[in-house]
Design an enzyme around this catalytic site. Structure first.
Site, PDB file in Angstrom:
ATOM      1  N   CYS A 282      26.527   6.100   8.939  1.00  0.00           N
ATOM      2  CA  CYS A 282      26.030   7.482   8.511  1.00  0.00           C
ATOM      3  C   CYS A 282      26.614   8.616   9.296  1.00  0.00           C
ATOM      4  O   CYS A 282      26.426   9.780   9.172  1.00  0.00           O
ATOM      5  CB  CYS A 282      24.375   7.565   8.795  1.00  0.00           C
ATOM      6  SG  CYS A 282      23.579   6.468   7.518  1.00  0.00           S
TER       7      CYS A 282
ATOM      8  N   HIS B  86      19.763  13.022  11.809  1.00  0.00           N
ATOM      9  CA  HIS B  86      20.085  12.131  10.587  1.00  0.00           C
ATOM     10  C   HIS B  86      18.600  11.716  10.350  1.00  0.00           C
ATOM     11  O   HIS B  86      17.781  11.156  11.095  1.00  0.00           O
ATOM     12  CB  HIS B  86      20.703  11.005  11.361  1.00  0.00           C
ATOM     13  CG  HIS B  86      21.030   9.854  10.338  1.00  0.00           C
ATOM     14  ND1 HIS B  86      21.233  10.051   8.970  1.00  0.00           N
ATOM     15  CD2 HIS B  86      20.632   8.452  10.424  1.00  0.00           C
ATOM     16  CE1 HIS B  86      21.152   9.086   8.289  1.00  0.00           C
ATOM     17  NE2 HIS B  86      20.722   7.950   9.214  1.00  0.00           N
TER      18      HIS B  86
ATOM     19  N   ASN C  27      17.144   8.779   1.991  1.00  0.00           N
ATOM     20  CA  ASN C  27      18.358   8.576   2.994  1.00  0.00           C
ATOM     21  C   ASN C  27      19.709   8.692   2.062  1.00  0.00           C
ATOM     22  O   ASN C  27      19.938   8.014   1.319  1.00  0.00           O
ATOM     23  CB  ASN C  27      18.349   7.258   3.556  1.00  0.00           C
ATOM     24  CG  ASN C  27      19.372   7.159   4.736  1.00  0.00           C
ATOM     25  OD1 ASN C  27      20.238   8.085   4.969  1.00  0.00           O
ATOM     26  ND2 ASN C  27      19.392   5.868   5.390  1.00  0.00           N
TER      27      ASN C  27
ATOM     28  N   GLU D 263      30.117   5.873   3.467  1.00  0.00           N
ATOM     29  CA  GLU D 263      29.998   4.257   3.624  1.00  0.00           C
ATOM     30  C   GLU D 263      29.875   3.715   2.307  1.00  0.00           C
ATOM     31  O   GLU D 263      29.207   2.588   1.959  1.00  0.00           O
ATOM     32  CB  GLU D 263      28.871   3.908   4.567  1.00  0.00           C
ATOM     33  CG  GLU D 263      27.590   4.307   4.547  1.00  0.00           C
ATOM     34  CD  GLU D 263      26.310   3.883   5.332  1.00  0.00           C
ATOM     35  OE1 GLU D 263      26.252   2.859   5.464  1.00  0.00           O
ATOM     36  OE2 GLU D 263      25.900   4.736   6.101  1.00  0.00           O
TER      37      GLU D 263
ATOM     38  N   ASP E  27       0.755  -1.199  -0.146  1.00  0.00           N
ATOM     39  CA  ASP E  27       0.185  -0.100   0.037  1.00  0.00           C
ATOM     40  C   ASP E  27       0.903   1.317   0.143  1.00  0.00           C
ATOM     41  O   ASP E  27       1.736   1.578   0.915  1.00  0.00           O
ATOM     42  CB  ASP E  27      -0.668  -0.014   1.383  1.00  0.00           C
ATOM     43  CG  ASP E  27      -1.758   1.220   1.246  1.00  0.00           C
ATOM     44  OD1 ASP E  27      -1.752   1.974   0.660  1.00  0.00           O
ATOM     45  OD2 ASP E  27      -2.630   0.977   2.492  1.00  0.00           O
TER      46      ASP E  27
ATOM     47  N   SER F 135      24.752   3.539  12.173  1.00  0.00           N
ATOM     48  CA  SER F 135      24.933   2.207  12.678  1.00  0.00           C
ATOM     49  C   SER F 135      26.095   1.418  13.021  1.00  0.00           C
ATOM     50  O   SER F 135      27.247   2.028  13.034  1.00  0.00           O
ATOM     51  CB  SER F 135      24.194   1.629  11.645  1.00  0.00           C
ATOM     52  OG  SER F 135      22.716   1.936  11.561  1.00  0.00           O
TER      53      SER F 135
ATOM     54  N   LYS G 295       9.736   9.430  15.725  1.00  0.00           N
ATOM     55  CA  LYS G 295       9.852   8.338  16.767  1.00  0.00           C
ATOM     56  C   LYS G 295      10.760   8.650  17.947  1.00  0.00           C
ATOM     57  O   LYS G 295      10.720   8.818  19.009  1.00  0.00           O
ATOM     58  CB  LYS G 295      10.065   6.967  16.331  1.00  0.00           C
ATOM     59  CG  LYS G 295       9.038   6.340  15.600  1.00  0.00           C
ATOM     60  CD  LYS G 295       9.582   4.921  15.105  1.00  0.00           C
ATOM     61  CE  LYS G 295       8.470   4.122  14.237  1.00  0.00           C
ATOM     62  NZ  LYS G 295       7.468   3.694  14.671  1.00  0.00           N
TER      63      LYS G 295
HETATM   64  P1  HMG Z   1       8.826  -2.393   7.546  1.00  0.00           P
HETATM   65  O1  HMG Z   1       8.965  -3.871   7.205  1.00  0.00           O
HETATM   66  O2  HMG Z   1       8.388  -1.508   6.277  1.00  0.00           O
HETATM   67  O3  HMG Z   1       8.174  -1.912   8.871  1.00  0.00           O
HETATM   68  O4  HMG Z   1      10.391  -1.876   7.668  1.00  0.00           O
HETATM   69  P2  HMG Z   1       6.622  -1.864   9.328  1.00  0.00           P
HETATM   70  O5  HMG Z   1       5.970  -3.170   8.825  1.00  0.00           O
HETATM   71  O6  HMG Z   1       6.784  -1.714  10.839  1.00  0.00           O
HETATM   72  O7  HMG Z   1       6.026  -0.831   8.627  1.00  0.00           O
HETATM   73  C1  HMG Z   1       6.606   0.662   8.878  1.00  0.00           C
HETATM   74  C2  HMG Z   1       5.522   1.625   9.271  1.00  0.00           C
HETATM   75  O8  HMG Z   1       4.463   1.646   8.278  1.00  0.00           O
HETATM   76  C3  HMG Z   1       4.696   1.088  10.495  1.00  0.00           C
HETATM   77  O9  HMG Z   1       4.305   2.424  11.273  1.00  0.00           O
HETATM   78  C4  HMG Z   1       3.597   0.728  10.044  1.00  0.00           C
HETATM   79  O10 HMG Z   1       2.381   0.852  11.081  1.00  0.00           O
HETATM   80  C5  HMG Z   1       3.190   1.603   9.004  1.00  0.00           C
HETATM   81  P3  HMG Z   1       4.864   2.296  12.809  1.00  0.00           P
HETATM   82  O11 HMG Z   1       3.969   1.511  13.801  1.00  0.00           O
HETATM   83  O12 HMG Z   1       6.222   2.378  12.987  1.00  0.00           O
HETATM   84  O13 HMG Z   1       4.614   3.943  13.232  1.00  0.00           O
HETATM   85  N1  HMG Z   1       2.239   0.896   8.101  1.00  0.00           N
HETATM   86  C6  HMG Z   1       1.231   1.668   7.470  1.00  0.00           C
HETATM   87  N2  HMG Z   1       0.760   3.030   7.453  1.00  0.00           N
HETATM   88  C7  HMG Z   1       0.062   3.550   6.657  1.00  0.00           C
HETATM   89  N3  HMG Z   1      -0.697   2.681   5.590  1.00  0.00           N
HETATM   90  C8  HMG Z   1      -0.371   1.301   5.829  1.00  0.00           C
HETATM   91  C9  HMG Z   1       0.532   0.874   6.519  1.00  0.00           C
HETATM   92  N4  HMG Z   1       1.225  -0.419   6.495  1.00  0.00           N
HETATM   93  C10 HMG Z   1       2.132  -0.242   7.464  1.00  0.00           C
HETATM   94  N5  HMG Z   1      -1.222   0.705   4.721  1.00  0.00           N
HETATM   95  C11 HMG Z   1      11.930  -0.630   8.256  1.00  0.00           C
HETATM   96  C12 HMG Z   1      10.632  -0.541   8.290  1.00  0.00           C
HETATM   97  C13 HMG Z   1      12.419   0.885   8.992  1.00  0.00           C
HETATM   98  C14 HMG Z   1      12.505  -1.535   9.303  1.00  0.00           C
HETATM   99  C15 HMG Z   1      12.837  -0.630   7.061  1.00  0.00           C
HETATM  100  O14 HMG Z   1      12.389   0.625   6.210  1.00  0.00           O
HETATM  101  C16 HMG Z   1      14.363  -0.794   7.070  1.00  0.00           C
HETATM  102  O15 HMG Z   1      14.745  -1.652   7.396  1.00  0.00           O
HETATM  103  N6  HMG Z   1      14.898   0.347   6.889  1.00  0.00           N
HETATM  104  C17 HMG Z   1      16.417   0.663   6.884  1.00  0.00           C
HETATM  105  C18 HMG Z   1      16.790   0.694   8.285  1.00  0.00           C
HETATM  106  C19 HMG Z   1      16.746   2.082   8.866  1.00  0.00           C
HETATM  107  O16 HMG Z   1      16.534   3.005   7.987  1.00  0.00           O
HETATM  108  N7  HMG Z   1      16.699   1.990  10.339  1.00  0.00           N
HETATM  109  C20 HMG Z   1      16.715   3.438  10.857  1.00  0.00           C
HETATM  110  C21 HMG Z   1      17.459   3.439  12.148  1.00  0.00           C
HETATM  111  S1  HMG Z   1      19.256   3.035  11.749  1.00  0.00           S
HETATM  112  C22 HMG Z   1      19.890   4.371  10.843  1.00  0.00           C
HETATM  113  O17 HMG Z   1      19.356   5.455  10.837  1.00  0.00           O
HETATM  114  C23 HMG Z   1      21.138   4.211  10.047  1.00  0.00           C
HETATM  115  C24 HMG Z   1      20.942   4.085   8.719  1.00  0.00           C
HETATM  116  O18 HMG Z   1      20.751   5.330   7.947  1.00  0.00           O
HETATM  117  C25 HMG Z   1      22.385   3.445   7.854  1.00  0.00           C
HETATM  118  C26 HMG Z   1      23.552   3.813   8.772  1.00  0.00           C
HETATM  119  O19 HMG Z   1      23.873   4.422   9.602  1.00  0.00           O
HETATM  120  O20 HMG Z   1      24.710   3.805   7.708  1.00  0.00           O
HETATM  121  C27 HMG Z   1      19.832   3.187   8.134  1.00  0.00           C
END
Ligand code: HMG
Length: 392
Positions: A121, A246, A291, A89, A37, A321, A255
């Protein structure tokens, strides 16, 4: 030792250059490809548009163009650049630093300390801190530093992180604080974790999504707790014109603000107001870019500084990370109000081509194909004509 060597010169960001790559795609185009969605990407994650690189474009091009723009705006003599630190990175080589590619294209050589900084990052922020501390220590003897944060963030097709993808670069000349001064004191927090990592040889990162969210929030809480110390949190926050984070995806930042607000005992309404007034507006460019790893925080900071009167304070929370985090404090200088670097984003947004889902699928197939082909025929991907693909 002469006083000239130990005197502390005024230090901060003297100029900013930004660069986004030539392609983009709204996340709403990705959703049907992945059977999702679109609201999950736009509302659930807060994402809007991903910046993407064509096959002949990579981190070297991004970093070099941002650096070129920052140097031109700085207007100083490049002979005065005594440090070139590139945070990334998206390394193109395990030994040769990305700064060597950038220096080569810019014609920078000689008495320059040139190197790459890696900490996910957080690498760009570390490069900036090192440059600032080098000047503040007196060791720079009034030389300037060129700091670049550049990355291409790609996930494996189908990975939950895919809608958060992006790319971009920010370059800053660290010299007189015409754009912003950087407080010598900052607030760091780190814990060794496997929340997001990319083993040697892997094209894409591995992610423990839920853990990465927890780590980010814990780091933010601890850094802001250190900033506030024994003071009243409302008083500390009232001194800030903007709070930058970030931005892996905007909902992550929301969050973190919830977590910080709850820690300080704020109610839901107050948290909402804090986010709406001081945080969300700083992510306008991040939403259009996705990002960009090391560059993400500095894209937000560049946006926040644009238009500020002299002496306004901005907080900058960096997260990488692994994990490491640091909260920096900046104060706007005389050139912040003009915010001339906004023109970089305007120009790149105007020039970029928007892909649809089918074009994106072809682009990703090309990418993967190139990496596999290069490996199969034993090409050195860093120097071959396939190198740009490996440099993402
Ligand atoms: P996901 O599987 O999409 O997670 O992965 P989800 O199923 O929990 O859904 C995400 C949100 O969408 C949730 O909201 C759902 O409810 C909502 P929340 O409950 O969290 O508020 N949702 C909907 N909303 C509206 N309509 C719908 C619907 N369905 C679901 N129909 C995840 C999410 C972030 C884990 C994934 O995107 C990911 O793995 N991302 C990469 C890791 C990341 O960005 N982590 C962030 C912190 S780490 C960081 O910042 C470092 C980084 O930049 C790297 C570095 O340092 O080098 C990543």
């Amino acid at each position: 030792m002469s006083t000239a060597a130990t005197a502390t010169p005024p230090t901060g960001i003297a100029s900013i250059g930004l660069h986004l790559p030539p392609l983009s795609m709204p996340v709403t185009e990705l959703a049907p490809l992945r059977g999702q969605d679109p609201m999950k990407y736009t509302h659930g994650l807060g994402c809007e548009t991903m910046s993407l690189c064509p096959p002949d474009y990579g981190v070297v091009e991004l970093a070099t163009e941002a650096a070129r723009r920052a140097i031109a705006r700085w207007g100083g003599d490049t002979e005065r650049i005594g440090m070139l630190a590139v945070g990334t990175e998206t390394a193109v080589d395990m030994s040769r630093p990305l700064s060597a590619w950038v220096a080569d294209r810019l014609g920078l050589k000689g008495a320059v300390r040139s190197y790459e900084v890696k900490h996910a990052c957080y690498g760009g922020t570390l490069a900036l801190r090192q440059a600032a501390e080098w000047r503040l220590s007196g060791a720079a003897q009034d030389q300037a530093a060129l700091v670049v944060a550049a990355d291409v963030a790609l996930y494996e097709p189908g990975d939950p992180g895919e809608p958060t993808q992006g790319a971009g670069a920010v370059a800053m000349v660290i010299d007189e604080p015409r754009v912003a001064s950087i407080d010598p004191v900052s607030y760091a927090w780190s814990e060794p974790e496997f929340d997001f990592w990319r083993p040697i040889g892997d094209s894409y990162p591995s992610v423990d999504g839920a853990l990465s969210l927890d780590c980010y929030k814990r780091a933010a809480e601890n850094c802001f707790k250190a900033l506030v110390g024994k003071r009243n949190p409302e008083e500390v926050l009232s001194e800030l014109a903007a709070i930058c984070f970030h931005v892996p995806f905007p909902k992550m930042v929301r969050k973190a603000v919830d977590q910080i607000g709850e820690f300080f005992g704020f109610g839901a309404e107050r948290i909402e107001q804090l986010y709406a007034d001081k945080v969300s507006p700083t992510m306008v460019w991040n939403r259009l870019c996705g990002n960009a790893y090391t560059a993400s925080l500095w894209i937000s900071v560049a946006n926040a500084l644009e238009g500020l009167a002299v002496g306004q304070r901005v907080a900058a929370f960096s997260y990488g990370s692994g994990f490491g985090a640091e909260l920096l404090m900046l104060e706007s200088g005389t050139e912040a109000s003009a915010g001339i670097w906004a023109k970089d984003i305007e120009a790149d947004l105007t020039a970029r081509e928007q892909l649809d889902g089918a074009a994106y699928t072809r682009l990703r197939a090309q990418d993967d194909g190139k990496t596999i082909l290069a490996e199969e025929i034993g090409l050195d991907v860093a120097t071959s004509r396939f190198g740009k693909a490996s440099s993402r």
